[in-house]
Write an enzyme that holds these catalytic residues in place. Structure first.
Site, mmCIF file in Angstrom:
data_model
loop_
_atom_site.group_PDB
_atom_site.id
_atom_site.type_symbol
_atom_site.label_atom_id
_atom_site.label_comp_id
_atom_site.label_asym_id
_atom_site.label_seq_id
_atom_site.Cartn_x
_atom_site.Cartn_y
_atom_site.Cartn_z
ATOM 1 N N ARG A 112 6.213 42.127 11.243
ATOM 2 C CA ARG A 112 7.528 42.093 10.608
ATOM 3 C C ARG A 112 8.487 41.320 11.504
ATOM 4 N NH1 ARG A 112 5.363 42.904 6.528
ATOM 5 N NH2 ARG A 112 5.725 44.526 4.998
ATOM 6 N N GLU A 114 14.205 36.878 5.194
ATOM 7 C CA GLU A 114 13.272 36.121 4.345
ATOM 8 C C GLU A 114 13.844 36.027 2.936
ATOM 9 O OE1 GLU A 114 9.461 38.060 4.568
ATOM 10 O OE2 GLU A 114 9.286 37.749 6.705
ATOM 11 N N HIS A 167 5.678 33.903 4.838
ATOM 12 C CA HIS A 167 5.144 35.263 4.671
ATOM 13 C C HIS A 167 3.966 35.276 3.684
ATOM 14 C CE1 HIS A 167 6.178 39.829 4.875
ATOM 15 N NE2 HIS A 167 4.878 39.646 4.711
HETATM 16 C C1 DGY Z 1 2.560 43.877 3.298
HETATM 17 O O1 DGY Z 1 1.786 44.245 2.411
HETATM 18 O O2 DGY Z 1 3.362 44.640 3.841
HETATM 19 C C2 DGY Z 1 2.489 42.451 3.705
HETATM 20 O O3 DGY Z 1 3.522 42.077 4.532
HETATM 21 C C3 DGY Z 1 2.457 41.571 2.488
HETATM 22 O O4 DGY Z 1 1.950 40.327 2.876
#
Ligand code: DGY
Length: 328
Positions: free
Chosen positions: A242, A271, A290
C-alpha cells in the site's frame, strides 16, 4: 429465500452479476461516476449487501445504509473500510485472500526485473530510435539472480515472492515480521532458504527491499527517511503493498541523494497518481497503475470469491473469507 437488496459499487463480470441477480434485487451504481451518484445513494439507503472495491466505505456512508448487513470487498486489502464503524454496526466484512497471491508476486517480480535491468528505460530508447550503436556501461543494469531479497511483510504474497526468488533466482531471502513464523508449517519449501532478521539487519543486507505491508495505523508512513538511510547503498526499493506505508517525499530524497538506486512502485498514497506527482516522471522510478492482481484470471477469481462471500452471508451462512473474525 427472501430476495434482498444488493448494491454493486464496482463492475462485476457478467457471470457473477447473473449469480447475484438470480437470488437478489441488484442495483449497479459507481459512486465515483457523477452520473450514477444519485442512483448509488438511493440504493445505499435500501441495501442489505454491498459488493465492490476501491471506494472508501466510511462511517458517514454507513450511516446512510441503515439496513446493511454485509460488505463484500473484491480485494484482499481492507484499508478502504472503517473497521470500527463496521464492528459497531455488526456489519460483516468479507474480502478475497489467497486467490491473488501468485499474480501479485508476479507483478512484484516484474518490478524487480524492470528496475534492476532498466527494462522500461532501455525499451524506450529503442522506441525513440536512439539505439544507434551497442549500449555502453552507462546503460548497463545489475544482476537480479543471486542477490539478497529483503521482504518487509511475509504473508501469503510475501511467501510467493520469496519462492520465486529463492527457488527460481537462487536469491538469499530475508524477511522481517513482528512475530516469529513456523516456516515448517506455513512454507516448508522455504525452510533453510528464507530467514527472519531484525529490520535493521535486513535493511543493511538486502539488495532489494520489497514492502508488502497492509495499511494499518502502525504501518502508515513506516518506510521513512530513517529506513531509507539504513538500506544498503545502491539498494532497490519495491512497493507492492500500500502506498501510504511509505513516506513518498523521503523515498524521493533517498533516490535524489543517490543512496537508493531505483524504485518500482505499484501503489501510491494517492491513486490514481496525480499528474503533477514527481513520482510519475522520476527517471529512476518505474511506476505501475496498481496492477498487482490485474490479470483476467485473477480478477475473475476475486470476483467469484467476493460473490460467494456475499451470497453466503445473505443466506445466513458463514462466508469463505470473513475479514479477521477476531476484530469484527
Ligand atoms: C487488493 O486486493 O487489495 C489488491 O491491492 C488489489 O490489487
Amino acid at each position: 429465500m427472501t430476495r434482498q437488496n444488493v448494491l454493486v459499487f464496482r463492475a462485476l463480470p457478467p457471470d457473477q452479476l447473473a449469480r447475484l441477480e438470480a437470488e437478489h434485487d441488484v442495483v449497479c451504481a459507481d459512486p465515483k461516476d457523477p452520473a450514477q451518484r444519485l442512483q448509488f445513494e438511493a440504493a445505499l439507503a435500501e441495501a442489505h449487501g454491498l459488493i465492490g472495491s476501491s471506494y472508501p466505505i466510511n462511517s458517514p456512508l454507513l450511516q446512510r445504509a441503515p439496513q446493511l448487513r454485509v460488505v463484500s470487498s473484491i480485494s484482499v486489502g481492507v484499508d478502504n473500510y472503517d473497521l470500527d464503524a463496521l464492528k459497531d454496526r455488526g456489519i460483516l466484512l468479507c474480502h478475497t485472500p489467497g486467490v491473488l497471491d501468485e499474480t501479485v508476486a508476479d507483478t512484484v517480480f516484474a518490478l524487480l526485473m524492470a528496475t534492476s535491468r532498466r527494462v522500461v528505460e532501455l525499451s524506450q530508447l529503442v522506441r525513440e530510435g536512439l539505439w544507434q550503436r551497442n549500449i555502453g556501461e552507462d546503460l548497463f543494469g545489475f544482476d537480479v539472480h543471486g542477490k539478497t531479497l529483503g521482504l518487509l511483510g511475509f504473508g501469503r504474497i510475501g511467501q510467493a515472492i520469496a519462492r520465486r526468488a529463492a527457488l527460481g533466482f537462487r536469491m538469499p531471502v530475508v524477511y522481517s515480521t513482528r512475530n516469529p513464523m513456523d516456516l515448517a508449517a506455513t512454507a516448508p519449501e522455504l525452510q533453510g532458504l528464507a530467514h527472519r532478521l531484525p529490520q535493521d539487519e535486513l535493511l543493511a543486507r538486502a539488495d532489494f527491499v520489497v514492502a508488502m505491508l497492509p495499511l494499518t495505523e502502525s504501518t502508515r508512513g513506516m518506510v521513512n527517511a530513517k529506513m531509507f538511510a539504513a538500506m544498503k547503498p545502491g539498494a532497490i526499493f519495491i512497493n507492492g503493498g500500500r502506498g501510504a506505508t511509505v513516506v513518498e517525499a523521503d523515498l524521493l530524497a533517498a533516490l535524489d541523494c543517490g543512496s537508493l538506486r531505483a524504485a518500482g512502485l505499484d501503489v501510491f498514497a494517492q491513486e490514481p497518481l496525480p499528474l503533477n506527482s514527481p513520482l510519475r516522471t522520476h527517471p529512476r522510478i518505474t511506476p505501475l497503475p496498481h496492477i498487482g492482481s490485474a490479470t483476467h484470471e485473477t480478477r475473475h477469481a476475486m470476483a467469484v470469491l467476493a460473490t460467494d462471500n456475499l451470497l453466503d452471508a445473505l443466506a445466513g451462512q458463514k462466508p469463505k473469507a470473513v475479514y479477521d473474525n477476531r476484530r469484527l
